[in-house]
Scaffold this active site. Sequence first.
Site, mmCIF file in Angstrom:
data_model
loop_
_atom_site.group_PDB
_atom_site.id
_atom_site.type_symbol
_atom_site.label_atom_id
_atom_site.label_comp_id
_atom_site.label_asym_id
_atom_site.label_seq_id
_atom_site.Cartn_x
_atom_site.Cartn_y
_atom_site.Cartn_z
ATOM 1 N N ASP A 4 5.378 9.002 -0.797
ATOM 2 C CA ASP A 4 5.154 9.016 -1.903
ATOM 3 C C ASP A 4 6.059 8.432 -3.021
ATOM 4 O O ASP A 4 7.553 8.352 -2.913
ATOM 5 C CB ASP A 4 4.861 10.639 -2.603
ATOM 6 C CG ASP A 4 4.029 10.704 -3.641
ATOM 7 O OD1 ASP A 4 3.604 9.695 -4.420
ATOM 8 O OD2 ASP A 4 3.742 11.927 -4.322
ATOM 9 N N HIS A 21 3.863 -0.807 -3.705
ATOM 10 C CA HIS A 21 3.232 -0.552 -2.738
ATOM 11 C C HIS A 21 3.727 -1.575 -1.798
ATOM 12 O O HIS A 21 3.905 -1.199 -0.639
ATOM 13 C CB HIS A 21 1.595 -0.787 -2.680
ATOM 14 C CG HIS A 21 1.001 0.586 -3.319
ATOM 15 N ND1 HIS A 21 1.390 2.060 -3.220
ATOM 16 C CD2 HIS A 21 0.085 0.430 -4.387
ATOM 17 C CE1 HIS A 21 0.662 2.723 -4.111
ATOM 18 N NE2 HIS A 21 -0.007 1.884 -4.767
ATOM 19 N N SER A 49 -4.662 8.650 1.458
ATOM 20 C CA SER A 49 -5.514 9.708 1.591
ATOM 21 C C SER A 49 -6.771 9.643 1.049
ATOM 22 O O SER A 49 -7.290 8.782 0.302
ATOM 23 C CB SER A 49 -4.713 10.860 0.643
ATOM 24 O OG SER A 49 -4.881 10.718 -0.783
ATOM 25 N N LEU A 90 -11.871 7.792 9.110
ATOM 26 C CA LEU A 90 -11.902 6.240 8.794
ATOM 27 C C LEU A 90 -13.292 5.888 8.622
ATOM 28 O O LEU A 90 -13.900 4.596 8.583
ATOM 29 C CB LEU A 90 -11.619 5.586 10.273
ATOM 30 C CG LEU A 90 -10.399 5.797 10.846
ATOM 31 C CD1 LEU A 90 -9.850 5.231 12.070
ATOM 32 C CD2 LEU A 90 -9.300 5.531 9.654
#
Length: 194
Positions: A4, A21, A49, A90
């Site tokens: 995070d 990222h 998530s 997924l």
Amino acid sequence: IIMDGNGRWAKKRFLPRAMGHRQGAQALDKLTKEAEGLGVEYITVYAFSTENWKRSKDEVDSIMGLLREYINRFFNDKKSILKIRSAGDLTALSPDLRAVTKIAEDVKAGKIQPEDINDQMISDNLDTAGIPDPELIIRTSGEFRTSNFLMWQSAYSEYYITDKLWPDFNVEDLKDAIKAYQTRDRRFGGRKEG
Ligand code: IPE
Ligand code: IPE
Ligand code: MG
């Protein structure tokens, strides 16, 4: 590892979130290579998530692009001794059933009885089947919550929270986390004899 703080890392530098990222992906790449020498056998990372779908399309696309890039690179790296597996829902990426749905289907088909359902059966039907439950869960950027990470598997995990933002996390930080873990007294609900 709950990776995070990518957004905050970028914000501090007046950069777009996507750059955070990208830097975070690099931090992970470096860390997995260095962790090999520490005797770490399994690293499970939280890369995205279910709730992260709430973010803007731009941001989701940037994260998915990085996942694609790194997964391709990994599979083409013939020298690596690392193995990679995916875990999680997924369904948005490919049709797949989750553990509880699979078990319910088996009950419906008469393959098992409701009273046969136990925690081992649930573990065996999760994507993480065969991988030991995490001993240590690290969360970066100082947040004291699980945000839905490995809810089933983390029942007895030890948590380590650091204020470091994920792109800044390095192998020395990992060693600190492992040292902290080594001082924990894991009782699993029991008590020490004597
Ligand atoms: C973690 O960084 C990466 C993902 C959730 C995909 P964030 O994007 O949550 O970064 P912060 O929390 O906004 O700093
Ligand atoms: C958790 O971080 C998810 C990942 C690191 C992939 P978030 O940034 O999404 O969690 P919240 O929103 O702070 O709980
Ligand atoms: Mg976050």
